[in-house]
Design a protein around this motif. Structure first.
Motif, PDB file in Angstrom:
ATOM      1  N   ILE A 127       2.752   5.979  -7.558  1.00 50.34           N
ATOM      2  CA  ILE A 127       1.974   7.217  -7.634  1.00 50.34           C
ATOM      3  C   ILE A 127       0.520   6.981  -7.229  1.00 50.34           C
ATOM      4  N   ALA A 128       0.023   5.749  -7.404  1.00 51.13           N
ATOM      5  CA  ALA A 128      -1.329   5.437  -6.927  1.00 51.13           C
ATOM      6  C   ALA A 128      -1.378   5.484  -5.406  1.00 51.13           C
TER       7      ALA A 128
ATOM      8  N   GLY B 160      -1.878   8.950  -4.358  1.00 58.68           N
ATOM      9  CA  GLY B 160      -3.259   9.418  -4.463  1.00 58.68           C
ATOM     10  C   GLY B 160      -4.109   9.008  -3.276  1.00 58.68           C
ATOM     11  N   PHE B 161      -3.952   7.745  -2.858  1.00 56.54           N
ATOM     12  CA  PHE B 161      -4.672   7.300  -1.665  1.00 56.54           C
ATOM     13  C   PHE B 161      -4.163   8.036  -0.418  1.00 56.54           C
ATOM     14  N   GLY B 162      -2.847   8.258  -0.358  1.00 54.59           N
ATOM     15  CA  GLY B 162      -2.281   8.924   0.811  1.00 54.59           C
ATOM     16  C   GLY B 162      -2.745  10.360   0.953  1.00 54.59           C
ATOM     17  N   LEU B 163      -2.812  11.101  -0.149  1.00 54.64           N
ATOM     18  CA  LEU B 163      -3.302  12.473  -0.094  1.00 54.64           C
ATOM     19  C   LEU B 163      -4.723  12.531   0.468  1.00 54.64           C
ATOM     20  N   THR B 164      -5.543  11.571   0.053  1.00 59.81           N
ATOM     21  CA  THR B 164      -6.923  11.527   0.553  1.00 59.81           C
ATOM     22  C   THR B 164      -6.948  11.136   2.025  1.00 59.81           C
TER      23      THR B 164
ATOM     24  N   LEU C 175      -5.443   7.671 -10.372  1.00 60.43           N
ATOM     25  CA  LEU C 175      -5.524   7.472  -8.922  1.00 60.43           C
ATOM     26  C   LEU C 175      -4.763   8.560  -8.180  1.00 60.43           C
ATOM     27  N   LEU C 176      -3.645   9.001  -8.737  1.00 65.39           N
ATOM     28  CA  LEU C 176      -2.930  10.141  -8.162  1.00 65.39           C
ATOM     29  C   LEU C 176      -3.799  11.393  -8.203  1.00 65.39           C
ATOM     30  N   MET C 177      -4.436  11.650  -9.343  1.00 64.63           N
ATOM     31  CA  MET C 177      -5.182  12.890  -9.514  1.00 64.63           C
ATOM     32  C   MET C 177      -6.438  12.952  -8.658  1.00 64.63           C
TER      33      MET C 177
END
Length: 480
Positions: free
Chosen positions: A116-117, A120-124, A186-188
């Motif tokens: 899930i971390a 979070g990096f991928g969404l950004t 990190l996801l959020m």
């Protein structure tokens, strides 16, 4: 498979090693001078005296530093990293692999393990890709909405807090891993970044609901700090977020929440400890550099202080100190370390996964180099970090593959990691963009929750007098 399956325990242990009294660390040996035959290098104090320009919140760290060739190199690093988050995502769930082969495809573990971390990096990274024109904005939106909706509607959680590792095809819990507040954090940060980048959309509504549903106080200990996680089979993880490490980002996200907030007093429950003194520099130290990097991938703390420290300055000094420590101390045992080949943080090595770094020295260091140590600090110290990364790419061609740098390599053993990890690719992409444009900082900090948390924690601008007092230190208060 079995060996890599056991690494999920090593990964959790690596995350908590700094926060649970730094088990296995010992203080660095007395400082010695670099070998006389090496070219003269500025001292850490000299480097620290000229780097304050990077902390200007009205500018960007790389503005006065980056050449056209530097920009081209950072373009390539970011685009290769973005490719990881695109290629290694599931087309149905949107979940992103924890690790992959550096050439693409399945890495040294089950094909189906997502982190899930990493999401979070991928969404950004998708927002960066859309802003840079490396992917269409619609593609970035669709990918982001897919995984945010999946996490909202189908991923297993307890009190809005998610399991560290999920099956990327189904979303089910992997390896009986912990419900993790740091990985949820990190996801959020990625969820909030996507919400801010795509306002007034279905994505923004679902993302807001996902963030506000996290019950941050659920993992509070009776004495104030947060537990590090929870397992249904045995209850709370024994360690707490009570010392300096990456954990403060959890407190900030929680303090900004509308629905399940922590009070402002939570910012004072974790100790600004240990304080390290190395070669004229004084800073808070958790030896693996990722602990300095993760929170500030999103939170823009340039030019700010709270009652205790200047955290951007702290990360600058920790970066300078690690480079110098590789030159002064580690080079005596491993001759490859030097001014343009340095960097240790939690990573793979030829025997598994470990958390290492310094100063003070932590871990059984064997000459391995971890590119994300310099890459994730490029917004703190652009020139030092870029010189290192450019030298790595030039001198160690097998270390740079489809997704950018391999997770780690060892020049002494001629060993190159076959994998990349999402949590190491991510900081390089995000901090490269912050160094160049400040885009991630600007986007994330536009969130009212981020601004509220900064205010609640007591951050305020540094005065000129305070800046001058921090020429070689990051600390205002030594006792917490």
């Amino acid at each position: 498979m079995a060996a890599w399956r056991s690494l999920k325990t090593e990964r959790f242990s690596a995350r908590i090693s700094c926060a649970i009294a730094l088990a296995g660390c010992f203080f660095a040996a007395p400082v010695t001078h670099a070998q006389s035959q090496a070219p003269a290098q500025p001292s850490p104090v000299q480097l620290a005296s000229v780097d304050r320009i990077y902390e200007d919140p009205q500018s960007t760290p790389g503005k006065t530093v980056l050449s056209a060739d530097d920009e081209k190199f950072l373009d390539d690093i970011e685009q290769r990293g973005l490719r990881f988050f695109i290629d290694e995502s599931d087309p149905t769930t949107g979940l992103i692999r924890d690790r992959a082969n550096a050439h693409g495809g399945v890495g040294n573990q089950s094909d189906d393990v997502a982190s899930i971390a990493s999401v979070g990096f991928g969404l950004t990274a998708y927002c960066i890709g859309a802003e840079r024109g490396w992917m269409t904005k619609q593609d970035a939106y669709d990918r982001s909405l897919r995984v945010i909706k999946f996490m909202h509607d189908r991923a297993p959680a307890m009190h809005g807090t998610f399991y560290h590792f999920l099956n990327m095809r189904t979303g089910s819990r992997m390896w009986q891993c912990e419900v993790s507040n740091i990985d949820t954090a990190l996801l959020m940060t990625g969820v909030i970044t996507a919400r801010q980048y795509f306002p007034n959309t279905e994505l923004a509504k679902v993302a807001d609901d996902l963030y506000q549903n996290v019950d941050w106080p659920w993992l509070l200990t009776p004495d104030g700090p947060l537990w590090m996680g929870y397992r249904p089979e045995r209850g709370h993880e024994p360690a707490k977020w009570e010392n300096f490490c990456e954990g403060p980002m959890i407190y900030l996200l929680a303090m900004g929440s509308h629905k399940h907030p922590l009070s402002a007093s939570a910012w004072g429950v974790w100790r600004r400890w240990p304080i390290e003194k190395y070669d004229g520099l004084t800073f808070m130290s958790c030896p693996p550099l990722f602990t300095h990097q993760y929170p500030q991938c999103w939170y823009d703390l340039r030019g700010l202080r709270d009652d205790y420290a200047d955290y951007f300055r702290d990360s600058q000094l920790a970066t300078i100190a690690q480079r110098q420590w590789c030159m002064n101390d580690l080079s005596k045992r491993f001759s490859d370390y030097g001014p343009n080949l340095w960097g240790l943080t939690a990573s793979d090595y030829d025997g598994g996964y470990t958390a290492w770094g310094g100063p003070p020295e932590q871990g059984n260091i064997d000459g391995t180099v971890v590119p994300t140590a310099a890459g994730g600090s490029v917004a703190f110290e652009p020139r030092l970090c870029l010189d290192c990364l450019e030298s790595m790419k030039k001198s160690f061609k097998d270390a740079y593959q489809k997704y950018g740098f391999v997770d780690s390599f060892n020049p002494q053993k001629a060993w190159y990691n076959s994998d990349v990890l999402g949590i190491d690719v991510g900081p390089m992409v995000l901090m490269a963009e912050n160094c160049r444009s400040g885009f991630v900082w600007k986007t994330f900090m536009s969130a009212p929750e981020a601004q509220a948390a900064i205010k609640e924690a007591g951050f305020r601008p540094l005065s000129e007098e305070e800046k001058s007092s921090l020429s070689n230190s990051s600390m205002f208060y030594k006792g917490n």
